[in-house]
Scaffold this motif. Sequence first.
Motif, PDB file in Angstrom:
ATOM      1  N   SER A 194       0.857  -1.182   0.000  1.00  0.00           N
ATOM      2  CA  SER A 194       0.000   0.000   0.000  1.00  0.00           C
ATOM      3  C   SER A 194       0.890   1.227   0.000  1.00  0.00           C
ATOM      4  CB  SER A 194      -0.947   0.001   1.201  1.00  0.00           C
ATOM      5  OG  SER A 194      -0.238   0.015   2.419  1.00  0.00           O
ATOM      6  N   TRP A 195       0.367   2.323  -0.517  1.00  0.00           N
ATOM      7  CA  TRP A 195       1.194   3.495  -0.842  1.00  0.00           C
ATOM      8  C   TRP A 195       0.518   4.742  -0.300  1.00  0.00           C
ATOM      9  CZ3 TRP A 195       5.832   3.633  -3.510  1.00  0.00           C
ATOM     10  CH2 TRP A 195       6.275   4.882  -3.956  1.00  0.00           C
ATOM     11  N   HIS A 196       1.300   5.582   0.380  1.00  0.00           N
ATOM     12  CA  HIS A 196       0.747   6.794   0.960  1.00  0.00           C
ATOM     13  C   HIS A 196       1.727   7.945   0.743  1.00  0.00           C
ATOM     14  CE1 HIS A 196      -2.227   4.315   3.127  1.00  0.00           C
ATOM     15  NE2 HIS A 196      -1.218   3.468   3.255  1.00  0.00           N
ATOM     16  N   GLU A 197       1.214   9.046   0.223  1.00  0.00           N
ATOM     17  CA  GLU A 197       1.988  10.273   0.112  1.00  0.00           C
ATOM     18  C   GLU A 197       1.267  11.344   0.915  1.00  0.00           C
ATOM     19  OE1 GLU A 197       3.178  11.483  -3.766  1.00  0.00           O
ATOM     20  OE2 GLU A 197       3.699   9.443  -4.403  1.00  0.00           O
ATOM     21  N   VAL A 198       2.002  11.977   1.829  1.00  0.00           N
ATOM     22  CA  VAL A 198       1.409  12.964   2.729  1.00  0.00           C
ATOM     23  C   VAL A 198       2.088  14.308   2.518  1.00  0.00           C
ATOM     24  CG1 VAL A 198       0.760  11.240   4.446  1.00  0.00           C
ATOM     25  CG2 VAL A 198       3.008  12.328   4.609  1.00  0.00           C
ATOM     26  N   ASN A 199       1.405  15.370   2.896  1.00  0.00           N
ATOM     27  CA  ASN A 199       1.976  16.709   2.775  1.00  0.00           C
ATOM     28  C   ASN A 199       2.891  16.963   3.967  1.00  0.00           C
ATOM     29  OD1 ASN A 199       0.820  17.801   0.323  1.00  0.00           O
ATOM     30  ND2 ASN A 199      -1.152  17.686   1.363  1.00  0.00           N
ATOM     31  N   ALA A 200       4.122  16.512   3.827  1.00  0.00           N
ATOM     32  CA  ALA A 200       5.088  16.616   4.915  1.00  0.00           C
ATOM     33  C   ALA A 200       6.488  16.612   4.341  1.00  0.00           C
ATOM     34  CB  ALA A 200       4.907  15.451   5.888  1.00  0.00           C
ATOM     35  N   GLN A 201       7.424  17.043   5.161  1.00  0.00           N
ATOM     36  CA  GLN A 201       8.823  17.074   4.780  1.00  0.00           C
ATOM     37  C   GLN A 201       9.512  15.795   5.228  1.00  0.00           C
ATOM     38  OE1 GLN A 201      10.825  20.922   5.562  1.00  0.00           O
ATOM     39  NE2 GLN A 201       8.847  21.675   6.250  1.00  0.00           N
ATOM     40  N   HIS A 202      10.781  15.667   4.868  1.00  0.00           N
ATOM     41  CA  HIS A 202      11.566  14.541   5.344  1.00  0.00           C
ATOM     42  C   HIS A 202      11.651  14.591   6.873  1.00  0.00           C
ATOM     43  CE1 HIS A 202      14.439  11.290   4.860  1.00  0.00           C
ATOM     44  NE2 HIS A 202      15.233  11.894   5.730  1.00  0.00           N
ATOM     45  N   ALA A 203      11.664  13.421   7.495  1.00  0.00           N
ATOM     46  CA  ALA A 203      11.792  13.301   8.954  1.00  0.00           C
ATOM     47  C   ALA A 203      10.604  13.883   9.700  1.00  0.00           C
ATOM     48  CB  ALA A 203      13.099  13.935   9.443  1.00  0.00           C
ATOM     49  N   PHE A 204       9.418  13.821   9.087  1.00  0.00           N
ATOM     50  CA  PHE A 204       8.247  14.389   9.767  1.00  0.00           C
ATOM     51  C   PHE A 204       7.854  13.600  11.005  1.00  0.00           C
ATOM     52  CE2 PHE A 204       6.356  11.467   6.598  1.00  0.00           C
ATOM     53  CZ  PHE A 204       5.486  10.726   7.392  1.00  0.00           C
ATOM     54  N   MET A 205       8.367  12.383  11.176  1.00  0.00           N
ATOM     55  CA  MET A 205       8.076  11.588  12.376  1.00  0.00           C
ATOM     56  C   MET A 205       8.939  11.999  13.564  1.00  0.00           C
ATOM     57  SD  MET A 205       5.693   9.266  11.656  1.00  0.00           S
ATOM     58  CE  MET A 205       5.894   8.034  12.936  1.00  0.00           C
ATOM     59  N   ARG A 206      10.065  12.628  13.306  1.00  0.00           N
ATOM     60  CA  ARG A 206      11.028  12.941  14.373  1.00  0.00           C
ATOM     61  C   ARG A 206      10.505  14.082  15.246  1.00  0.00           C
ATOM     62  NH1 ARG A 206      16.243  15.538  12.275  1.00  0.00           N
ATOM     63  NH2 ARG A 206      16.560  13.543  11.205  1.00  0.00           N
ATOM     64  N   ASP A 207      10.254  13.802  16.506  1.00  0.00           N
ATOM     65  CA  ASP A 207       9.630  14.798  17.378  1.00  0.00           C
ATOM     66  C   ASP A 207      10.633  15.772  17.982  1.00  0.00           C
ATOM     67  OD1 ASP A 207      10.840  13.162  19.257  1.00  0.00           O
ATOM     68  OD2 ASP A 207       8.992  12.696  20.341  1.00  0.00           O
ATOM     69  N   GLU A 208      11.664  16.083  17.228  1.00  0.00           N
ATOM     70  CA  GLU A 208      12.608  17.161  17.533  1.00  0.00           C
ATOM     71  C   GLU A 208      12.896  17.876  16.213  1.00  0.00           C
ATOM     72  OE1 GLU A 208      16.188  15.938  19.458  1.00  0.00           O
ATOM     73  OE2 GLU A 208      15.150  14.894  21.092  1.00  0.00           O
ATOM     74  N   GLY A 209      12.909  19.171  16.249  1.00  0.00           N
ATOM     75  CA  GLY A 209      13.214  19.915  15.034  1.00  0.00           C
ATOM     76  C   GLY A 209      11.986  20.473  14.353  1.00  0.00           C
ATOM     77  N   GLU A 210      12.227  21.288  13.344  1.00  0.00           N
ATOM     78  CA  GLU A 210      11.157  22.062  12.711  1.00  0.00           C
ATOM     79  C   GLU A 210      10.312  21.250  11.734  1.00  0.00           C
ATOM     80  OE1 GLU A 210      13.154  25.358  10.904  1.00  0.00           O
ATOM     81  OE2 GLU A 210      13.597  26.351  12.823  1.00  0.00           O
ATOM     82  N   ARG A 211      10.743  20.085  11.343  1.00  0.00           N
ATOM     83  CA  ARG A 211      10.011  19.325  10.328  1.00  0.00           C
ATOM     84  C   ARG A 211       8.970  18.376  10.926  1.00  0.00           C
ATOM     85  NH1 ARG A 211      15.041  17.051   6.992  1.00  0.00           N
ATOM     86  NH2 ARG A 211      15.943  17.126   9.079  1.00  0.00           N
ATOM     87  N   TYR A 212       8.944  18.265  12.233  1.00  0.00           N
ATOM     88  CA  TYR A 212       8.014  17.355  12.900  1.00  0.00           C
ATOM     89  C   TYR A 212       6.576  17.774  12.652  1.00  0.00           C
ATOM     90  CZ  TYR A 212       5.658  15.013  16.841  1.00  0.00           C
ATOM     91  OH  TYR A 212       4.814  14.271  17.638  1.00  0.00           O
ATOM     92  N   ASP A 213       5.762  16.808  12.228  1.00  0.00           N
ATOM     93  CA  ASP A 213       4.329  17.036  12.037  1.00  0.00           C
ATOM     94  C   ASP A 213       3.587  16.074  12.953  1.00  0.00           C
ATOM     95  OD1 ASP A 213       1.611  16.941  11.049  1.00  0.00           O
ATOM     96  OD2 ASP A 213       2.327  18.001   9.267  1.00  0.00           O
ATOM     97  N   ALA A 214       3.165  16.555  14.098  1.00  0.00           N
ATOM     98  CA  ALA A 214       2.579  15.698  15.126  1.00  0.00           C
ATOM     99  C   ALA A 214       1.315  15.011  14.645  1.00  0.00           C
ATOM    100  CB  ALA A 214       2.301  16.507  16.389  1.00  0.00           C
ATOM    101  N   ALA A 215       0.480  15.725  13.916  1.00  0.00           N
ATOM    102  CA  ALA A 215      -0.791  15.156  13.471  1.00  0.00           C
ATOM    103  C   ALA A 215      -0.562  13.989  12.516  1.00  0.00           C
ATOM    104  CB  ALA A 215      -1.653  16.229  12.814  1.00  0.00           C
ATOM    105  N   ILE A 216       0.325  14.183  11.533  1.00  0.00           N
ATOM    106  CA  ILE A 216       0.599  13.098  10.586  1.00  0.00           C
ATOM    107  C   ILE A 216       1.334  11.959  11.286  1.00  0.00           C
ATOM    108  CG2 ILE A 216       1.795  12.476   8.461  1.00  0.00           C
ATOM    109  CD1 ILE A 216       1.292  15.270   7.432  1.00  0.00           C
ATOM    110  N   ALA A 217       2.250  12.287  12.200  1.00  0.00           N
ATOM    111  CA  ALA A 217       2.961  11.243  12.938  1.00  0.00           C
ATOM    112  C   ALA A 217       1.989  10.352  13.695  1.00  0.00           C
ATOM    113  CB  ALA A 217       3.979  11.866  13.885  1.00  0.00           C
TER     114      ALA A 217
END
Length: 246
Positions: A206-229
């Motif tokens: 299965s394939w998913h593309e989300v509106n997020a940057q690289h490392a959006f799962m990492r809960d440190e830094g500016e790229r973290y997206d809590a909702a998508i994580a």
Amino acid sequence: MIIQHHVNDIKTATGLMRTSVFRPSQEGKYPAIIFYSEIFQQTSPITRSAQTLAGHGFVVLVPEIFHELNPLGTVLAYDDVGKDKGNADKFAKPLEDHDSDTQAMVEFVQQQTYCTGKIGVMGVCIGGHLAFRAALNNQVSGAFCLYPTDVHSNTLPCDEGNDSLTRSSDIHCPMVLVFGKQDPHVSAEGRVLIHQTLSQNECDFSWHEVNAQHAFMRDEGERYDAAIAMQMYKMAIDFFHDTLRP
């Protein structure tokens, strides 16, 4: 579930690999998830991800993916020095050595009285690639790959014809692949190549593309997206409940 944590130094074909094990404290047998980290190894965000998975009834193994290239217990910082060292390690270790690491963890899991023997794999960044790669092991029952790098570009060292995308026809377990549309490490063209190749090889994915940057799962830094994580954690937990439990 309340969880416990211990450390095992697992013997591999290329030396000892320090591996953190997070698992439910309640007595019983649980399916296992091998969780492959970013290039920085077991940082605090990686630890929290492993704890989250373990708390839903899984034994989670976090290996030091570059154990041959660093002293045991090495964690790289999220800075330029850490990034440069991690990238150097990434391009120094052949995929075949990652294969033998995975096999060593499979054998470790099968020997533990607290494991059912069912194994899934999950990872982020290069760890997403290593989860994809680990799906080649016939003891792996499911792979959840978050923004896997270097799959489309065949830039990790390996024997000719043994790159992960070429070998994807040998993957027979279900996979989930997730990419951020704003991720500069995996271009739109690269994502198309991966999707087309998996489709041509009739892989179960299965394939998913989300509106997020690289490392959006990492809960440190500016790229973290809590909702998508949060969505990804739920998706992964549901996936592993489906694929690893009777």
